[in-house]
Design an enzyme around this catalytic site. Structure first.
Site, PDB file in Angstrom:
ATOM      1  N   LYS A  77      33.027  40.288  44.364  1.00 10.50           N
ATOM      2  CA  LYS A  77      31.610  41.146  44.034  1.00 10.50           C
ATOM      3  C   LYS A  77      31.028  40.033  43.281  1.00 10.50           C
ATOM      4  CE  LYS A  77      32.779  40.887  39.633  1.00 10.50           C
ATOM      5  NZ  LYS A  77      32.353  40.141  38.265  1.00 10.50           N
ATOM      6  N   VAL A 135      39.256  31.341  41.882  1.00 12.65           N
ATOM      7  CA  VAL A 135      39.811  31.856  40.866  1.00 12.65           C
ATOM      8  C   VAL A 135      39.020  31.568  39.515  1.00 12.65           C
ATOM      9  CG1 VAL A 135      42.023  31.998  39.498  1.00 12.65           C
ATOM     10  CG2 VAL A 135      42.031  31.799  41.679  1.00 12.65           C
ATOM     11  N   GLY A 166      34.097  34.501  38.291  1.00  9.37           N
ATOM     12  CA  GLY A 166      33.240  35.766  37.891  1.00  9.37           C
ATOM     13  C   GLY A 166      32.814  36.532  39.269  1.00  9.37           C
ATOM     14  N   LEU A 167      33.734  36.199  40.197  1.00  8.66           N
ATOM     15  CA  LEU A 167      33.623  37.134  41.503  1.00  8.66           C
ATOM     16  C   LEU A 167      34.675  38.206  41.589  1.00  8.66           C
ATOM     17  CD1 LEU A 167      33.061  33.828  43.676  1.00  8.66           C
ATOM     18  CD2 LEU A 167      31.287  35.222  42.695  1.00  8.66           C
ATOM     19  N   GLY A 195      37.803  37.922  41.531  1.00  6.75           N
ATOM     20  CA  GLY A 195      39.073  37.920  42.739  1.00  6.75           C
ATOM     21  C   GLY A 195      40.094  38.724  42.244  1.00  6.75           C
ATOM     22  N   GLY A 196      40.806  38.408  41.119  1.00  3.06           N
ATOM     23  CA  GLY A 196      42.034  39.115  40.465  1.00  3.06           C
ATOM     24  C   GLY A 196      41.729  40.375  40.627  1.00  3.06           C
ATOM     25  N   SER A 197      40.791  40.978  40.134  1.00  5.41           N
ATOM     26  CA  SER A 197      40.555  42.651  40.152  1.00  5.41           C
ATOM     27  C   SER A 197      40.328  42.997  41.592  1.00  5.41           C
ATOM     28  CB  SER A 197      39.249  42.795  39.285  1.00  5.41           C
ATOM     29  OG  SER A 197      39.340  42.218  38.049  1.00  5.41           O
ATOM     30  N   ASP A 217      37.142  45.508  35.675  1.00  3.48           N
ATOM     31  CA  ASP A 217      36.374  45.521  36.833  1.00  3.48           C
ATOM     32  C   ASP A 217      37.222  46.239  37.913  1.00  3.48           C
ATOM     33  OD1 ASP A 217      34.146  43.979  36.082  1.00  3.48           O
ATOM     34  OD2 ASP A 217      35.150  41.887  36.601  1.00  3.48           O
TER      35      ASP A 217
HETATM   36  O1  C5P Z   1      39.641  44.076  30.935  1.00  2.00           O
HETATM   37  P1  C5P Z   1      39.638  42.671  31.158  1.00  2.00           P
HETATM   38  O2  C5P Z   1      41.122  42.186  30.957  1.00  2.00           O
HETATM   39  O3  C5P Z   1      39.110  42.078  32.651  1.00  2.00           O
HETATM   40  O4  C5P Z   1      39.055  42.043  30.241  1.00  2.00           O
HETATM   41  C1  C5P Z   1      39.212  40.653  29.795  1.00  2.00           C
HETATM   42  C2  C5P Z   1      38.482  40.351  28.320  1.00  2.00           C
HETATM   43  O5  C5P Z   1      37.066  40.554  28.559  1.00  2.00           O
HETATM   44  C3  C5P Z   1      38.556  41.421  27.293  1.00  2.00           C
HETATM   45  O6  C5P Z   1      39.914  41.170  26.621  1.00  2.00           O
HETATM   46  C4  C5P Z   1      37.596  41.121  26.519  1.00  2.00           C
HETATM   47  O7  C5P Z   1      37.788  40.369  25.435  1.00  2.00           O
HETATM   48  C5  C5P Z   1      36.451  41.394  27.360  1.00  2.00           C
HETATM   49  N1  C5P Z   1      35.737  42.317  27.895  1.00  2.00           N
HETATM   50  C6  C5P Z   1      34.727  42.968  26.981  1.00  2.00           C
HETATM   51  N2  C5P Z   1      34.017  43.988  27.392  1.00  2.00           N
HETATM   52  C7  C5P Z   1      34.280  44.279  28.773  1.00  2.00           C
HETATM   53  C8  C5P Z   1      34.948  43.750  29.495  1.00  2.00           C
HETATM   54  C9  C5P Z   1      35.631  42.676  29.320  1.00  2.00           C
HETATM   55  O8  C5P Z   1      34.769  42.597  25.762  1.00  2.00           O
HETATM   56  N3  C5P Z   1      33.649  45.557  29.144  1.00  2.00           N
END
Ligand code: C5P
Length: 290
Positions: free
Chosen positions: A9, A89, A92-93, A95-97, A130
Site C-alpha cells: 500500500k 522491508v 512504509g509500504l 509489506g509485513g501487514s 495496518d
Molecule cells: O500496530 P503496529 O505494531 O504496526 O505499530 C507499531 C508502532 O507504531 C506502535 O508500537 C506505536 O508506537 C506506533 N503507532 C502509533 N499509532 C498508530 C499506529 C502505530 O503510535 N496508529
C-alpha cells in the site's frame, strides 16, 4: 495449497490527531493498495510455521489470532506459510501487514472458516495497525479510509472507486525507519482545521489529477526526514523528475510521486534507477465492480 497476492500500500494521506489513552496515535488515512505484491502460499501442516525468517513474524501472529478467534473450528488446524518477498522491508509500504492480511484471507479459505472480510479485518486489528486496512483493500481491490488506530476501515466512496488507477513512481531510499520512533517524534494536527483526507477523497471523486496531487499529505514526513535525510533526497529526486505530487508512505522510508500516465511512470522509474535509486513504476488497484 492456496496462493494469494499480498498487495502493498501507499498512504495517499496520513493525518495524525494525537496520542490516545492506549498509547497509539489517532489517525485518518487514505490507504491505496498498489501493484507491488508478495505472494503468500499456505499449505496444510501440523502446527503453524512460516519461512520469512523474521523473529517478530506478523504471518505467524495472524494465524494465531485467527485460531483464537475460532477455537471451535473443525479438526486440528495448522499451516505451513511460504512468502515470496518483493515488497521492500521497513519501507512504509505495509509489506509485513500485507503478508499478514493475505495469511488471514488464505487461511480463512483453507480452514473453511467462512469469515467475512469485515470479520477478518477485525481479527487483523490484533495483529497490527495496518492489517485491517490491508485485509479490506486486498479483498475489494480498492482504496480504503483507515481511522482510529487503524481498526476502523471503510471503502472510499463509489465515485472514487469508479476512477481509473493512479499511476505512481515509488522510491525506496534503503533506510529502515522505526515506526515507533517516527510516531513518537510526530506532532499532532488540530481536529478543527481542514482534513487532508476529506480533500483527497473529494479530489479522487473529481478525478482531477492535479487536485489529487495537491491533496497528498503525510503528517509523519517531518519526523521521518529528521531521522533519515535520505527520505528528503528521495522526495526531491521525484520532484526534480517532474512528479505532479510527492509524499512519503506510512512512517517511511519509501516516497512516491503521482504522474499522468503509466508510460511516464516507467520512464521516470528508469531515469531514477539510472541515478542509483531503487525505483518502481506502480499503479493503485481500482476494482470498479464493488
Ligand atoms: O500496530 P503496529 O505494531 O504496526 O505499530 C507499531 C508502532 O507504531 C506502535 O508500537 C506505536 O508506537 C506506533 N503507532 C502509533 N499509532 C498508530 C499506529 C502505530 O503510535 N496508529
Amino acid at each position: 495449497m492456496i496462493s494469494t497476492e499480498a498487495f502493498a500500500k501507499v498512504n495517499l494521506t496520513l493525518e495524525v490527531y494525537g496520542v490516545r489513552g492506549d498509547g497509539y496515535h489517532a489517525l485518518r488515512s487514505v490507504v491505496a493498495p498498489i501493484s507491488l505484491s508478495d505472494t503468500v502460499e499456505v499449505s496444510p501442516a501440523d502446527g503453524i510455521s512460516c519461512d520469512t525468517g523474521f523473529a517478530d513474524d506478523l504471518c505467524v501472529k495472524a494465524a494465531g489470532a485467527l485460531l483464537r478467534r475460532d477455537p471451535s473450528a473443525r479438526g486440528p488446524l495448522g499451516a505451513s506459510i511460504h512468502v515470496v518477498k518483493r515488497i521492500p522491508v521497513g519501507g512504509g509500504l505495509g509489506g509485513g501487514s500485507a503478508d499478514a492480511a493475505a495469511v488471514l484471507r488464505a487461511l480463512n479459505g483453507m480452514w473453511g472458516l467462512e469469515l467475512s472480510p469485515e470479520e477478518l479485518a477485525d481479527v487483523g486489528a490484533d495483529v497490527g495497525s495496518d492489517v485491517p486496512a490491508l485485509v479490506m483493500a486486498q479483498h475489494y481491490r480498492t482504496s480504503v479510509v483507515m481511522e482510529g488506530r487503524g481498526e476502523t476501515v471503510s471503502l472510499v466512496p463509489l465515485g472514487a472507486r469508479r476512477r481509473p488507477p493512479l499511476e505512481l513512481v515509488l522510491v525506496n531510499p534503503g533506510v529502515h525507519t522505526s515506526t515507533r520512533e517516527v510516531y513518537a517524534r510526530s506532532g499532532a494536527r488540530s481536529a478543527e482545521g481542514p482534513s487532508a483526507t476529506d480533500e483527497c477523497l473529494a479530489a479522487m471523486e473529481s478525478g482531477e489529477i492535479g487536485r489529487i496531487a495537491r491533496s497528498l499529505a503525510n503528517d509523519l514526513e517531518g519526523a521521518a526526514q529528521s531521522l533519515h535525510p535520505e527520505i528528503s533526497a528521495a522526495m526531491d529526486a521525484l520532484r526534480a523528475e517532474g512528479a505532479l505530487g510527492v509524499a512519503m508512505s506510512g512512517s517511511g522510508s519509501s516516497a512516491f510521486g503521482l504522474v499522468e500516465t503509466r508510460a511516464r511512470a516507467q520512464e521516470m522509474a528508469l531515469s531514477l534507477r539510472g541515478r542509483g535509486l531503487r525505483a518502481w513504476a506502480v499503479h493503485t488497484l481500482a476494482q470498479n465492480l464493488v
